[in-house]
Every structure is written in structure tokens, then in C-alpha cells.
Design a protein around this motif. Structure first.
Motif, PDB file in Angstrom:
ATOM      1  N   LEU A   1      -6.225  -4.313   3.446  1.00 30.48           N
ATOM      2  CA  LEU A   1      -7.610  -4.788   3.412  1.00 30.48           C
ATOM      3  C   LEU A   1      -7.751  -6.034   2.536  1.00 30.48           C
ATOM      4  O   LEU A   1      -8.388  -7.015   2.934  1.00 30.48           O
ATOM      5  N   LEU A   2      -7.136  -6.004   1.357  1.00 27.36           N
ATOM      6  CA  LEU A   2      -7.199  -7.159   0.453  1.00 27.36           C
ATOM      7  C   LEU A   2      -6.533  -8.389   1.074  1.00 27.36           C
ATOM      8  O   LEU A   2      -7.057  -9.504   0.976  1.00 27.36           O
ATOM      9  N   LEU A   3      -5.391  -8.182   1.696  1.00 31.06           N
ATOM     10  CA  LEU A   3      -4.687  -9.307   2.318  1.00 31.06           C
ATOM     11  C   LEU A   3      -5.500  -9.900   3.465  1.00 31.06           C
ATOM     12  O   LEU A   3      -5.589 -11.125   3.608  1.00 31.06           O
ATOM     13  N   MET A   4      -6.100  -9.028   4.263  1.00 27.97           N
ATOM     14  CA  MET A   4      -6.905  -9.525   5.385  1.00 27.97           C
ATOM     15  C   MET A   4      -8.144 -10.265   4.895  1.00 27.97           C
ATOM     16  O   MET A   4      -8.507 -11.309   5.422  1.00 27.97           O
ATOM     17  N   GLN A   5      -8.802  -9.734   3.868  1.00 27.79           N
ATOM     18  CA  GLN A   5      -9.986 -10.392   3.323  1.00 27.79           C
ATOM     19  C   GLN A   5      -9.642 -11.761   2.736  1.00 27.79           C
ATOM     20  O   GLN A   5     -10.373 -12.732   2.935  1.00 27.79           O
ATOM     21  N   ASP A   6      -8.534 -11.839   2.026  1.00 25.32           N
ATOM     22  CA  ASP A   6      -8.127 -13.106   1.421  1.00 25.32           C
ATOM     23  C   ASP A   6      -7.819 -14.146   2.502  1.00 25.32           C
ATOM     24  O   ASP A   6      -8.266 -15.293   2.412  1.00 25.32           O
ATOM     25  N   SER A   7      -7.084 -13.750   3.519  1.00 24.49           N
ATOM     26  CA  SER A   7      -6.749 -14.682   4.605  1.00 24.49           C
ATOM     27  C   SER A   7      -8.001 -15.142   5.341  1.00 24.49           C
ATOM     28  O   SER A   7      -8.164 -16.329   5.630  1.00 24.49           O
ATOM     29  N   ALA A   8      -8.887 -14.190   5.628  1.00 24.31           N
ATOM     30  CA  ALA A   8     -10.115 -14.539   6.351  1.00 24.31           C
ATOM     31  C   ALA A   8     -10.998 -15.465   5.523  1.00 24.31           C
ATOM     32  O   ALA A   8     -11.567 -16.425   6.052  1.00 24.31           O
ATOM     33  N   LYS A   9     -11.068 -15.215   4.217  1.00 25.04           N
ATOM     34  CA  LYS A   9     -11.890 -16.058   3.344  1.00 25.04           C
ATOM     35  C   LYS A   9     -11.350 -17.476   3.281  1.00 25.04           C
ATOM     36  O   LYS A   9     -12.102 -18.446   3.384  1.00 25.04           O
ATOM     37  N   ARG A  10     -10.028 -17.610   3.107  1.00 27.62           N
ATOM     38  CA  ARG A  10      -9.432 -18.948   3.032  1.00 27.62           C
ATOM     39  C   ARG A  10      -9.575 -19.689   4.352  1.00 27.62           C
ATOM     40  O   ARG A  10      -9.863 -20.884   4.386  1.00 27.62           O
ATOM     41  N   PHE A  11      -9.389 -18.974   5.467  1.00 25.13           N
ATOM     42  CA  PHE A  11      -9.536 -19.636   6.764  1.00 25.13           C
ATOM     43  C   PHE A  11     -10.984 -20.049   7.013  1.00 25.13           C
ATOM     44  O   PHE A  11     -11.249 -21.132   7.527  1.00 25.13           O
TER      45      PHE A  11
ATOM     46  N   PHE B   1       2.814  20.141  -2.453  1.00 25.49           N
ATOM     47  CA  PHE B   1       1.699  19.426  -3.065  1.00 25.49           C
ATOM     48  C   PHE B   1       2.070  17.976  -3.367  1.00 25.49           C
ATOM     49  O   PHE B   1       1.324  17.052  -3.062  1.00 25.49           O
ATOM     50  N   TYR B   2       3.224  17.784  -4.000  1.00 25.28           N
ATOM     51  CA  TYR B   2       3.643  16.425  -4.329  1.00 25.28           C
ATOM     52  C   TYR B   2       3.912  15.586  -3.077  1.00 25.28           C
ATOM     53  O   TYR B   2       3.661  14.378  -3.052  1.00 25.28           O
ATOM     54  N   GLY B   3       4.440  16.196  -2.056  1.00 21.35           N
ATOM     55  CA  GLY B   3       4.675  15.485  -0.793  1.00 21.35           C
ATOM     56  C   GLY B   3       3.371  15.019  -0.181  1.00 21.35           C
ATOM     57  O   GLY B   3       3.231  13.861   0.239  1.00 21.35           O
ATOM     58  N   LEU B   4       2.363  15.914  -0.149  1.00 24.14           N
ATOM     59  CA  LEU B   4       1.062  15.533   0.399  1.00 24.14           C
ATOM     60  C   LEU B   4       0.371  14.493  -0.472  1.00 24.14           C
ATOM     61  O   LEU B   4      -0.254  13.548   0.014  1.00 24.14           O
ATOM     62  N   LEU B   5       0.489  14.662  -1.802  1.00 24.24           N
ATOM     63  CA  LEU B   5      -0.113  13.699  -2.716  1.00 24.24           C
ATOM     64  C   LEU B   5       0.493  12.308  -2.523  1.00 24.24           C
ATOM     65  O   LEU B   5      -0.215  11.300  -2.521  1.00 24.24           O
ATOM     66  N   THR B   6       1.811  12.266  -2.331  1.00 22.42           N
ATOM     67  CA  THR B   6       2.494  10.985  -2.107  1.00 22.42           C
ATOM     68  C   THR B   6       2.004  10.323  -0.824  1.00 22.42           C
ATOM     69  O   THR B   6       1.746   9.117  -0.786  1.00 22.42           O
ATOM     70  N   ILE B   7       1.853  11.112   0.215  1.00 22.02           N
ATOM     71  CA  ILE B   7       1.392  10.565   1.498  1.00 22.02           C
ATOM     72  C   ILE B   7      -0.040  10.056   1.370  1.00 22.02           C
ATOM     73  O   ILE B   7      -0.382   8.981   1.875  1.00 22.02           O
ATOM     74  N   ILE B   8      -0.880  10.798   0.660  1.00 23.74           N
ATOM     75  CA  ILE B   8      -2.267  10.368   0.463  1.00 23.74           C
ATOM     76  C   ILE B   8      -2.310   9.069  -0.338  1.00 23.74           C
ATOM     77  O   ILE B   8      -3.009   8.113   0.023  1.00 23.74           O
ATOM     78  N   LEU B   9      -1.544   9.025  -1.431  1.00 24.35           N
ATOM     79  CA  LEU B   9      -1.492   7.799  -2.237  1.00 24.35           C
ATOM     80  C   LEU B   9      -0.943   6.626  -1.424  1.00 24.35           C
ATOM     81  O   LEU B   9      -1.400   5.487  -1.552  1.00 24.35           O
ATOM     82  N   LEU B  10       0.056   6.923  -0.607  1.00 19.58           N
ATOM     83  CA  LEU B  10       0.642   5.889   0.250  1.00 19.58           C
ATOM     84  C   LEU B  10      -0.406   5.335   1.203  1.00 19.58           C
ATOM     85  O   LEU B  10      -0.546   4.114   1.354  1.00 19.58           O
ATOM     86  N   LEU B  11      -1.156   6.234   1.844  1.00 19.27           N
ATOM     87  CA  LEU B  11      -2.192   5.786   2.782  1.00 19.27           C
ATOM     88  C   LEU B  11      -3.236   4.927   2.081  1.00 19.27           C
ATOM     89  O   LEU B  11      -3.644   3.872   2.579  1.00 19.27           O
ATOM     90  N   TRP B  12      -3.662   5.372   0.893  1.00 21.21           N
ATOM     91  CA  TRP B  12      -4.666   4.607   0.148  1.00 21.21           C
ATOM     92  C   TRP B  12      -4.125   3.241  -0.279  1.00 21.21           C
ATOM     93  O   TRP B  12      -4.815   2.221  -0.146  1.00 21.21           O
ATOM     94  N   SER B  13      -2.911   3.214  -0.788  1.00 23.37           N
ATOM     95  CA  SER B  13      -2.362   1.941  -1.275  1.00 23.37           C
ATOM     96  C   SER B  13      -2.092   0.978  -0.134  1.00 23.37           C
ATOM     97  O   SER B  13      -2.376  -0.224  -0.243  1.00 23.37           O
ATOM     98  N   VAL B  14      -1.549   1.479   0.981  1.00 22.71           N
ATOM     99  CA  VAL B  14      -1.283   0.603   2.135  1.00 22.71           C
ATOM    100  C   VAL B  14      -2.605   0.092   2.714  1.00 22.71           C
ATOM    101  O   VAL B  14      -2.755  -1.098   3.018  1.00 22.71           O
TER     102      VAL B  14
END
Length: 193
Positions: free
Chosen positions: A20-30, A2-15
Motif C-alpha cells: 500500500l505504501l509503495l503504491m501510494q508513493d508511486s501514484a503520488k509522484r506520478f 499459535f506462532y505459525g498463525l501469528l506469523t502468517i497474520i503479521l506477514l499479511l499485515w506487513s506485506v
């Protein structure tokens, strides 16, 4: 498990969220940089078109004898307002670069000198042939000066645009490294669990 799957899910969401935030910020500034620089290039180019229109309409009358009545200045007044607006658009680029501020300041001075020449023309101060030729030569020189300055502004705006593209590429490399680091860290934690 359970903890292994939870970690992978959290990892996917955080990455995913970080990427997404980094791409949006770069696109907005450009996008902001592109819009600002393109507006400056467009304003400088239209500036040259307006001076050419004014000169074609009025400077040809200086080659001949003085007219009995002052020429209609409606076109001049209309284009003068547009030229002032274009200078304001170019000035609105709040670049901290010293060269940009210097060129914009010189463009404002040259524009005012150009307008002064036409005000003398409409006031009928150039009456005899010598004065009219001198005014014609003066306005031609001012037009050339404005053309040179707007060319410089277009070149500087293009340089800033390309510099922004290079900076975006560098930031993209850093962002990729950051996302890869997050993935490796999350994978290591998942494997440990």
C-alpha cells in the motif's frame, strides 16, 4: 500452531502495508509529475493562442498608413499579463535538466523582445511606411520564434511525462519483487515454525 498463525497474520499485515505504501508513493509522484508537465504543455499552448490574438488585433494596422491616434492597448495589456503568468508557470517546473532551463530562458528573452516590439508600436515610433514594414516583419519573426520555443517546451514536457511513465513501470517491477520477497520470507518462517 499459535506462532505459525501469528506469523502468517503479521506477514499479511506487513506485506499489505508495504504494498500500500509503495503504491501510494508511486501514484503520488506520478500525479505530481503529470500535473507539472500538463501545466507546462497547457501554458505553452495557450501562449501561442495569445500571440495569435494580439497579432490579429494589432499587426494588420501596420500594413496600412499610420493611424492618427494610438490604438487601444487594453487587449494587449491584458494578454501581456497572461503571457508573463504562463512563462512563470513554465518556469515553475524545477527540472534539473539543462535543456529545459535553456529553453525557458530563451522563451523569456523572446517574450521580452516581442513585448519591446509592441511597446515601439504603441509609442508610435514606426511612422513611415518603411519603419512600419520593418516592425511588421520584426514582430512576425518574434512570433515565429515564440511559436518554435513553445513547441520545443511542449515536446520536452511530453518527453519528461513519458520518461516518468517508464520510471514508474520500472519502480513497479522493483516493488513487485520486494513484495514477493517478503511473501516468500514470511512463508518460509511460517513453515519453519
Amino acid at each position: 500452531l499459535f506462532y505459525g498463525l501469528l506469523t502468517i497474520i503479521l506477514l499479511l499485515w506487513s506485506v499489505g502495508a508495504a504494498a500500500l505504501l509503495l503504491m501510494q508513493d508511486s501514484a503520488k509522484r506520478f500525479d505530481t509529475r503529470l500535473r507539472t508537465d500538463y501545466r507546462a504543455i497547457d501554458a505553452a499552448q495557450s501562449f501561442r493562442t495569445m500571440t495569435a490574438t494580439i497579432n490579429v488585433r494589432y499587426l494588420s494596422t501596420l500594413a496600412g498608413p499610420a493611424p492618427e491616434q494610438a490604438p487601444d492597448r487594453t487587449l494587449y495589456d491584458q494578454l501581456r499579463k497572461e503571457m508573463v503568468n504562463r512563462v512563470m508557470i513554465i518556469r515553475s517546473d524545477e527540472s534539473s535538466e539543462g535543456r529545459w532551463k535553456d529553453v525557458v530562458g530563451r522563451l523569456e528573452q523572446a517574450t521580452n523582445t516581442y513585448f519591446e516590439g509592441y511597446e515601439n508600436f504603441f509609442a508610435g515610433k514606426a511612422v513611415d511606411r518603411g519603419e512600419r514594414e520593418a516592425l511588421l516583419q520584426f514582430q512576425s519573426m518574434q512570433t515565429q520564434r515564440l511559436t518554435d520555443l513553445t513547441e520545443t517546451i511542449m515536446n520536452l514536457a511530453e518527453e519528461k511525462l513519458f520518461a516518468g511513465t517508464r520510471q514508474l513501470g520500472e519502480e513497479s517491477g522493483k516493488n513487485t519483487l520486494f513484495v514477493v520477497t517478503l511473501v516468500l520470507l514470511g512463508t518460509s518462517i511460517a513453515a519453519l515454525i
